[in-house]
Design an enzyme around this catalytic site. Structure first.
Site, PDB file in Angstrom:
ATOM      1  N   SER A  48      24.760  82.118  49.151  1.00 30.12           N
ATOM      2  CA  SER A  48      26.073  82.079  50.088  1.00 30.12           C
ATOM      3  C   SER A  48      26.321  83.134  50.603  1.00 30.12           C
ATOM      4  CB  SER A  48      26.992  81.913  48.704  1.00 30.12           C
ATOM      5  OG  SER A  48      27.049  83.032  47.979  1.00 30.12           O
ATOM      6  N   MET A  67      27.743  88.102  47.743  1.00 29.17           N
ATOM      7  CA  MET A  67      26.737  86.987  47.926  1.00 29.17           C
ATOM      8  C   MET A  67      26.341  86.608  46.421  1.00 29.17           C
ATOM      9  SD  MET A  67      23.441  87.023  50.351  1.00 29.17           S
ATOM     10  CE  MET A  67      24.311  87.300  51.836  1.00 29.17           C
ATOM     11  N   CYS A  68      26.006  85.201  46.549  1.00 24.33           N
ATOM     12  CA  CYS A  68      25.398  84.427  45.222  1.00 24.33           C
ATOM     13  C   CYS A  68      24.225  83.760  45.424  1.00 24.33           C
ATOM     14  CB  CYS A  68      26.426  83.763  44.442  1.00 24.33           C
ATOM     15  SG  CYS A  68      26.756  82.063  44.859  1.00 24.33           S
ATOM     16  N   SER A  69      23.478  83.649  44.697  1.00 22.99           N
ATOM     17  CA  SER A  69      22.292  82.723  44.785  1.00 22.99           C
ATOM     18  C   SER A  69      22.250  81.424  44.074  1.00 22.99           C
ATOM     19  CB  SER A  69      21.059  83.612  44.226  1.00 22.99           C
ATOM     20  OG  SER A  69      19.772  82.799  44.179  1.00 22.99           O
TER      21      SER A  69
END
Length: 191
Positions: A48, A67-69
């Site tokens: 993201s 940020m995420c995965s």
């Protein structure tokens, strides 16, 4: 505290969980869908990279987000599972949400059992090896979010510009378009 946890989960999982308070973004253009969407090529790991939302909670918390995965995988019933890993209070958390197909390629619905709300999640534009622009709108509530997914943690400047232009066309103002910083925790380019 549990309520904030649920709200954060919704935002990092494409922002489709309902939020308690929302703000109007003004006139919003209807996002068109990716014309030749290929679900099998949408599968895999995404990061993201950018978000924009009309949620008042998002406005309050955007400066602390990272940020995420997210891994997109098929579900047993023909939908998609989106499993996101994100940093929350210095710990890695993982949440999965289930998207159901609407009958239109690239269009999915998500129902939040916790909030009793349903959202439409649409893949508006995608280059399967590099980025996806995803638009999420509440069906039975006033919620709108745009997400830039990237196959890498460092999307090109042109993609950020494309995302900003898309968000502005949807009625989002520049001050609520966020490019999320990567973190050393919870994110891996490859597993």
């Amino acid at each position: 505290m549990a309520s904030l946890r649920s709200l954060w989960t919704g935002l990092v999982l494409l922002g489709v969980l309902g939020v308690l308070g929302v703000l109007q973004t003004g006139a919003q253009a209807q996002a068109s869908m990716q014309s030749d969407f290929q679900e099998d090529k949408f599968m895999g790991r995404w990061f993201s990279a950018g978000l924009a939302s009309n949620s008042s909670w998002f406005r309050e918390k955007k400066a602390t987000m990272s940020m995420c995965s997210t891994v997109v995988a098929p579900s047993a019933d023909g939908g998609l599972n989106l499993t996101s890993t994100f940093l929350r209070k210095d710990q890695c958390e993982t949440r999965t949400m289930h998207l159901r197909p609407t009958g239109t390629p690239g269009s999915y619905s998500y129902h939040s059992p916790r909030w009793g709300r349903t959202s439409l999640v649409s893949v508006v534009e995608i280059n399967y090896s590099e980025y996806a622009l995803v638009d999420t709108k509440g069906i039975d509530h006033d919620f709108h979010m745009a997400t830039l997914y990237s196959r890498t943690q460092t999307p090109r400047a042109e993609l950020k510009e494309k995302f900003s232009a898309f968000c502005e066309a949807q009625g989002f103002t520049e001050d609520i378009i966020v490019f999320l910083p990567k973190t050393d925790k919870c994110l891996k380019e490859e597993e």
